[in-house]
Design a protein around this motif. Structure first.
Motif, PDB file in Angstrom:
ATOM      1  N   ALA A   1      41.822  39.946  48.829  1.00  0.00           N
ATOM      2  CA  ALA A   1      40.925  41.087  48.644  1.00  0.00           C
ATOM      3  C   ALA A   1      41.561  42.131  47.737  1.00  0.00           C
ATOM      4  N   ALA A   2      42.862  42.337  47.915  1.00  0.00           N
ATOM      5  CA  ALA A   2      43.565  43.314  47.075  1.00  0.00           C
ATOM      6  C   ALA A   2      43.581  42.864  45.616  1.00  0.00           C
ATOM      7  N   LEU A   3      43.846  41.581  45.383  1.00  0.00           N
ATOM      8  CA  LEU A   3      43.854  41.073  44.003  1.00  0.00           C
ATOM      9  C   LEU A   3      42.464  41.133  43.390  1.00  0.00           C
TER      10      LEU A   3
ATOM     11  N   ALA B   1      40.239  43.367  44.124  1.00  0.00           N
ATOM     12  CA  ALA B   1      40.017  44.786  43.795  1.00  0.00           C
ATOM     13  C   ALA B   1      40.723  45.151  42.494  1.00  0.00           C
ATOM     14  N   VAL B   2      41.917  44.614  42.299  1.00  0.00           N
ATOM     15  CA  VAL B   2      42.664  44.877  41.070  1.00  0.00           C
ATOM     16  C   VAL B   2      41.878  44.365  39.866  1.00  0.00           C
ATOM     17  N   GLU B   3      41.384  43.137  39.963  1.00  0.00           N
ATOM     18  CA  GLU B   3      40.624  42.571  38.841  1.00  0.00           C
ATOM     19  C   GLU B   3      39.360  43.374  38.571  1.00  0.00           C
TER      20      GLU B   3
ATOM     21  N   ARG C   1      38.788  46.544  39.143  1.00  0.00           N
ATOM     22  CA  ARG C   1      39.104  47.840  38.516  1.00  0.00           C
ATOM     23  C   ARG C   1      39.512  47.657  37.059  1.00  0.00           C
ATOM     24  N   GLN C   2      40.268  46.619  36.784  1.00  0.00           N
ATOM     25  CA  GLN C   2      40.699  46.422  35.402  1.00  0.00           C
ATOM     26  C   GLN C   2      39.518  46.007  34.527  1.00  0.00           C
TER      27      GLN C   2
ATOM     28  N   THR D   1      44.765  40.855  31.255  1.00  0.00           N
ATOM     29  CA  THR D   1      45.023  41.566  32.509  1.00  0.00           C
ATOM     30  C   THR D   1      45.509  40.598  33.584  1.00  0.00           C
ATOM     31  N   ARG D   2      45.120  39.314  33.464  1.00  0.00           N
ATOM     32  CA  ARG D   2      45.536  38.347  34.475  1.00  0.00           C
ATOM     33  C   ARG D   2      46.969  37.890  34.264  1.00  0.00           C
TER      34      ARG D   2
ATOM     35  N   PRO E   1      49.789  42.198  34.255  1.00  0.00           N
ATOM     36  CA  PRO E   1      49.181  43.272  35.052  1.00  0.00           C
ATOM     37  C   PRO E   1      49.579  44.654  34.538  1.00  0.00           C
TER      38      PRO E   1
END
Lengths: 160, 145
Positions: free
Chosen positions: A12-14, A16-18, A20-21, A156-157, A160
């Motif tokens: 879930a955190a990853l 969210a990161v994707e 946002r980016q 981005t992948r 980071p």
């Protein structure tokens, strides 16, 4: 004490990161309307050049109006991007090359057509040459944006 | 504290984590808090971002965003600059090199957790990128959230 995240929490955190980016990359995209507006302005300007070839004042006025309109369209298009500047690291070498090739091909074809028509004594060489370049710009611009978006999201992948 | 092979080991062991390797997986509790993770992720994709953009993107109040920015600035993860555009005051934030390293390490740590759990379809691109890294440790750098 640290709480070791579960796999679901990490996923879930990853995610969210994707998300946002992607938000940053998407807000840097120029709208399709910008490309069409620029294309129309180019054709109108070229038509003015062809029509008023022997009238320097008319040409000068056309240049001023064209530059003002292009600046206005560009300002409108990039207003969102002024809130956050996407990282130049995300563009990468391929992104830069894609932009250079796109501009080079567009300008090259426009000039080649215009000069070829002029050398053969055909009418409206500027309008025709720029018209072809404008169509390439209007059709290719959004495609270029799509390609650059894909490149930046891929970056981005991996970075980071 | 530091997590190693999914076991908690004493605080002083955190020093064994090689911070010179930017690709090292390093779980960072300060960044992991959901709002700060989103904030840092936004800044990681940008050269800089304006306060208004961050506030709207994260759907935070001015005070809540200010608090998060202050927290990250205090540990050196971001730089905050204040200025004017015309007569209007503006605030810009950008990720510092230390913040970028911490974020990369945290993302690598999250990927490591997924791999140890058998992978996940959510972040396959990041997983593939992280497979190139040797990232054995998950460290809690700050011990607060």
């Amino acid at each position: 004490m640290s709480q070791y995240p579960s796999a679901d929490e990490a996923a879930a955190a990853l995610s969210a990161v994707e998300r946002r980016q992607r938000h940053v990359v998407d807000q840097a995209q120029l709208p399709a309307l910008f490309w069409w507006a620029t294309a129309v302005l180019m054709v109108v300007f070229a038509a003015a050049v062809d029509a008023y070839r022997n009238q320097p004042i008319a040409i000068g006025v056309s240049v001023v109006l064209f530059v003002a309109a292009i600046l206005g369209a560009t300002g409108w298009a990039v207003r969102r991007t002024m809130l956050a500047q996407v990282s130049s690291r995300l563009l990468g070498v391929r992104g830069v090359l894609a932009i250079l090739v796109f501009v080079g091909v567009d300008v090259g074809i426009s000039l080649a057509v215009a000069f070829a028509m002029q050398s053969r004594g055909l009418t409206h060489p500027a309008t025709t040459g720029v018209g072809i370049g404008a169509v390439l710009l209007a059709v290719g611009g959004p495609r270029l944006m799509g390609y650059l978006r894909g490149q930046m999201l891929a970056q981005t992948r991996t970075m980071p | 504290v530091i997590w190693k092979n999914q076991q908690l080991i004493p605080d002083d062991a955190a020093q064994v984590v090689d911070t010179s390797d930017e690709s090292a997986a390093r779980f960072d509790e300060l960044i992991h808090a959901p709002t700060r993770l989103s904030l840092v992720a936004l800044l990681a994709a940008a050269e800089w971002a304006e306060f208004k953009y961050l506030r709207d993107a994260l759907e935070l109040s001015d005070s809540a965003l200010s608090k998060q920015l202050s927290t990250l600035e205090a540990v050196g993860y971001i730089h905050v600059r204040k200025g004017f555009v015309g007569k209007r005051p503006r605030t810009w934030a950008r990720l510092s090199p230390a913040g970028r390293v911490a974020f990369a390490g945290h993302v690598a740590a999250l990927q490591q957790i997924l791999r140890r759990a058998g992978g996940s379809g959510i972040a396959t691109g990041r997983d593939a990128a992280a497979d190139d890294h040797d990232a054995p440790d998950l460290a809690d750098q700050h011990g607060h959230s």
